[in-house]
Design a protein around this motif. Structure first.
Motif: not given
Length: 813
Positions: A378-386, A433-441, A485-490, A492-497
């Motif tokens: 598993h990935d240490n940052l997102t806890n997703l399978p590697n 940001l990567l952690q939130e992306v992993a949660r949404r996926l 939008p993804i809120k990280v601290e203060n 609000r970020l938008r990320i495409g995929i």
């Protein structure tokens, strides 16, 4: 820390007693078992030792009896030779001639024992005393009788009166019984100077104790001998007064002092019962002789039991010391691993305590192993399978998809402008940001799907059962989830995929191939800002033409565009064709005949290799059955690919074909390339063992071109190896090739394997292989691959011509 101090505070004496209780109990148990074993063995062996010793004595007694019988027979034969010697004495011949001519009155004469013509009164060897002799004329009339004074004359006349026995007595010694007294007689003709019979000489000796004692000599203390008439139980002559006394006191028999061990016929007679020799043993002597032996055996047994008990005690002591050392090592390992081992308050032996400590340590180690395994997959940052876990699940999903004929989709996803965000706002923002992306996926996908982080900002999603439409719908959900939008601290970020999609089996049946194609589609989607894109071969600048052929191969199997050619394999020692290798060819309607090297690898990548392998096996077994019905005895050899060795269902499917055509698996050779084995050794060995247990002959093809070790080759359940033709074809001119071939042959034979040399294209290569001890040859020197009908005609022509050696059919293709 408190537990450690409490353990240290325990009294050393209590710990010592607790840890030595097992040793003390084992020592007591060994002593008790030793005493019990000695008592039981003493009772049993005391009964059997005497019998065994008696049987040994009986064997020696039978040898003594055989020697005595041989001496008696020799003395009787010498007695007969004595009659011959006396009959030829010149004085007797002259006297008989005088009696016959009338110079003396022909009346029965009784004289003293030693007339002037009788040289001696015993047999030639001195073992039998002659009691009397009689001389008879031509008409069997008695001329003279010579006897010892201790025998009364009437008995002599009575035994000599039966003239008819002379004819038998001249052939061999006879036993006659007069007044219950047995006599040994022998007769021989008396001849004159013209070799005419003028009379007969008869000599006799009474069979009594002196008769027997003179022949066999002194009687040993342990046995006694006797002579019996017929089947009588009481002897007429004995060698020992002890035996005579035993017969008088009726102490002869199984329960008496003497026991019979030998009774054999020595001499048959027509005028009296046959003479038999018997040997009795002195049971008292045997019993006295066995007593020291029994005592010695008892001492040896006691010594062995004591020695064994001492050895057991030594082993127990060594084991106790070893267990104590293990205790200390376990405690040390536990401290190093940070595991707290609680003290044992209950009484018990050290093994039980060690068991509880090891169980405690194993629980902690298993928990730590699970944690490490989770971290490894598993990935240490997102806890997703590697990537590793993704490929593991992908192999299972691909296998299930092929077995159940269901679709499968693989999506490769990459975040847009992630590098700019990471460089501008810092890595900690990028990680959030990567952690939130992993949660949404994970929230968008099903529980049966697998979402994985491949590295950096690249993710993957494995979608079992997803076809083109299902994959498209999931991609749209992912894009919609990322638009929020993804809120990280203060911030609000938008990320495409950007998402690339590869479908199985349309875009490939191999995990690496699907990953490659999905990656190509992802870069296409990113380059054209499409959001998601399916893989298209025409847009893949890295695709090759054979992938197009692989797409047509499935239809080619169904449309009978494939065919099999067969190349014969010859036993070098006998020159006989015993096997053929099935080689697949593709008769393409556009490109013509396509060799297997141009479409097999593509078939492996697209998953078509399984139906292709089963088609080849089906046609090859069908042809083998046809040859059997035609009276042609040939084994069939079929090649297996890399993917075939990774297919766990292949053995069962092959077994169904074997049952359908009723073919003996021992007549089918499965060839596996060396590189195929080494690509996945564990899976290959597992499948090969199943095939070997089913009875198939396994062969390693193209041996020498891979990287397998000799140690691993020894573990494989193979029966033969095929040396690659790159080493065989030029071995008559390339010294290095010849050295390699010779070493390979020696290696295979030492491992108990047969050797096949492929690529034989000349007589010189054939002769060299025969000299090196190679088992089988294959190549254009014998025959190029041909169709089944042409091969059948060629084999039958060879059989009709009764040719032993295979002659070249042309080295060129």
């Amino acid at each position: 820390m408190e537990v450690t101090k409490a353990t240290a505070a325990l009294p050393r004496k209590a710990v010592s007693l607790r840890r030595t209780s097992l040793t003390r109990n084992v020592v007591v148990l060994i002593c008790c078992l030793g005493i019990l074993a000695w008592l039981l063995l003493d009772i049993l062996q005391e009964r059997t030792t005497a019998e065994a010793a008696s049987r040994e004595w009986h064997g020696q007694f039978e040898q003594d009896a055989a020697r005595q019988r041989a001496r008696i027979k020799h003395s009787v034969a010498t007695f007969f030779e004595t009659a011959q010697y006396l009959a030829g004495h010149s004085a007797l011949r002259q006297r008989v001639q005088d009696w016959q001519s009338g110079s003396d009155a022909v009346t029965p004469r009784v004289s003293l024992w030693q007339p002037n013509w009788l040289a001696r009164i015993e047999s030639l060897d001195g073992s039998i005393a002659i009691n009397f002799a009689a001389v008879y004329g031509r008409n069997r009339e008695r001329l003279a009788i010579y006897h010892k004074q201790q025998r009364p004359l009437p008995a002599v006349l009575e035994i000599a009166a039966d003239v008819g026995m002379l004819q038998v007595a001249t052939q061999q010694p006879q036993i006659v019984s007069i007044r219950n007294v047995p006599f040994l007689i022998a007769a021989f003709p008396v001849q004159d100077g013209m070799n005419e019979v003028t009379g007969t000489l008869l000599i006799a000796s009474s069979v009594d104790n002196g008769f027997l004692q003179r022949i066999i000599g002194p009687d040993p203390r342990r046995t006694a001998s006797g002579l019996l008439l017929g089947d009588g139980q009481k002897p007429v002559a004995v060698s020992s007064s002890r035996l005579a006394e035993a017969f008088a006191e009726k102490k002869v028999g199984r329960e008496g002092r003497f026991s019979l061990v030998a009774n054999e016929l020595l001499l048959e007679s027509e005028h009296a019962p046959g003479l038999r020799h018997a040997l009795w043993i002195d049971e008292e002597f045997v019993s006295r002789s066995n007593a020291p032996y029994v005592f010695s055996v008892r001492q040896q047994r006691l010594f062995i039991i004591l020695l064994f008990s001492l050895l057991c005690l030594t082993v127990v002591a060594r084991i106790a010391v070893r267990i104590e050392k293990i205790h200390r090592k376990v405690d040390g390992y536990a401290r190093r691993l940070g595991i707290t081992l609680l003290p044992d308050s209950s009484h018990g032996d050290q093994i039980d305590h060690l068991k509880r400590h090891l169980e405690r340590m194993s629980e902690e180690v298993i928990a730590e192993t699970y944690a490490l395994e989770y971290q490894a997959q598993h990935d240490n940052l997102t806890n997703l399978p590697n990537r590793s876990l993704l490929f593991e699940r992908m192999e299972v999903a691909l296998q299930n998809a092929q077995d159940d004929n269901e679709p499968l989709a693989l999506c490769i996803m990459d975040l847009d402008q992630f590098k700019e965000i990471n460089d501008t706002l810092g890595h900690h923002i990028g990680d959030r940001l990567l952690q939130e992306v992993a949660r949404r996926l994970a929230s968008v996908l099903r529980r049966t799907d697998t979402v994985s982080r491949l590295g950096g900002d690249e993710f993957a999603a494995l979608l079992p059962g997803a076809d083109h439409q299902r994959a498209k719908a999931i991609c749209r959900k992912i894009i919609a989830a990322m638009e929020r939008p993804i809120k990280v601290e203060n911030l609000r970020l938008r990320i495409g995929i950007s998402i690339g999609i590869a479908l199985c089996p349309e875009h490939g049946g191999d995990g690496n191939l699907l990953l490659q194609h999905a990656d190509v589609a992802m870069y296409e989607a990113k380059r054209k800002a499409l959001g998601f894109c399916f893989y298209m071969a025409e847009r893949d600048e890295h695709s090759i033409s054979r992938l197009g052929l692989a797409g047509e191969l499935s239809d080619a199997i169904n449309q009978n565009q494939l065919m099999l050619e067969y190349q014969p394999m010859v036993d070098i020692k006998t020159g006989k064709i015993f096997c053929v290798e099935a080689l697949v060819r593709w008769s393409h309607p556009e490109y013509g005949c396509i060799p297997p090297e141009e479409f097999i690898s593509a078939a492996e990548q697209t998953g078509v290799i399984r139906p292709l392998t089963l088609w080849v096996m089906d046609r090859a077994l069908e042809q083998s059955r046809s040859w059997q019905r035609a009276g042609i005895d040939l084994k069939i050899s079929v090649n297996l690919s890399v993917r075939s060795l990774q297919d766990r269902k292949l053995p069962d499917q092959v077994q169904k074909l074997i049952d359908r055509y009723n073919i003996d698996p021992g007549r089918v050779i499965l060839e596996i390339t060396e590189s195929a084995i080494m690509s996945d050794p564990l899976s290959a060995r597992r499948v090969m063992r199943r095939l070997s247990n089913m009875g198939f002959i396994l062969s390693i093809d193209d041996f020498g071109t891979g990287y397998s070790s000799l140690a691993y080759l020894k573990q494989l359940p193979v029966d033969e190896i095929k040396i690659d033709k790159s080493f065989v074809t030029q071995m008559d001119s390339e010294e290095n090739d010849a050295v390699i071939v010779r070493a390979t042959i020696d290696l295979a034979h030492n491992l108990g394997l047969k050797v096949v040399a492929e690529g034989v294209e000349s007589t010189d290569v054939w002769d060299l292989l025969e000299m090196l001890g190679c088992d089988t040859a294959q190549g254009f020197f014998i025959r190029k691959p041909v169709g089944p009908h042409e091969l059948t005609d060629w084999i039958r022509s060879r059989e009709w011509e009764q040719e032993r050696w295979v002659k070249p059919m042309g080295a060129a293709i």
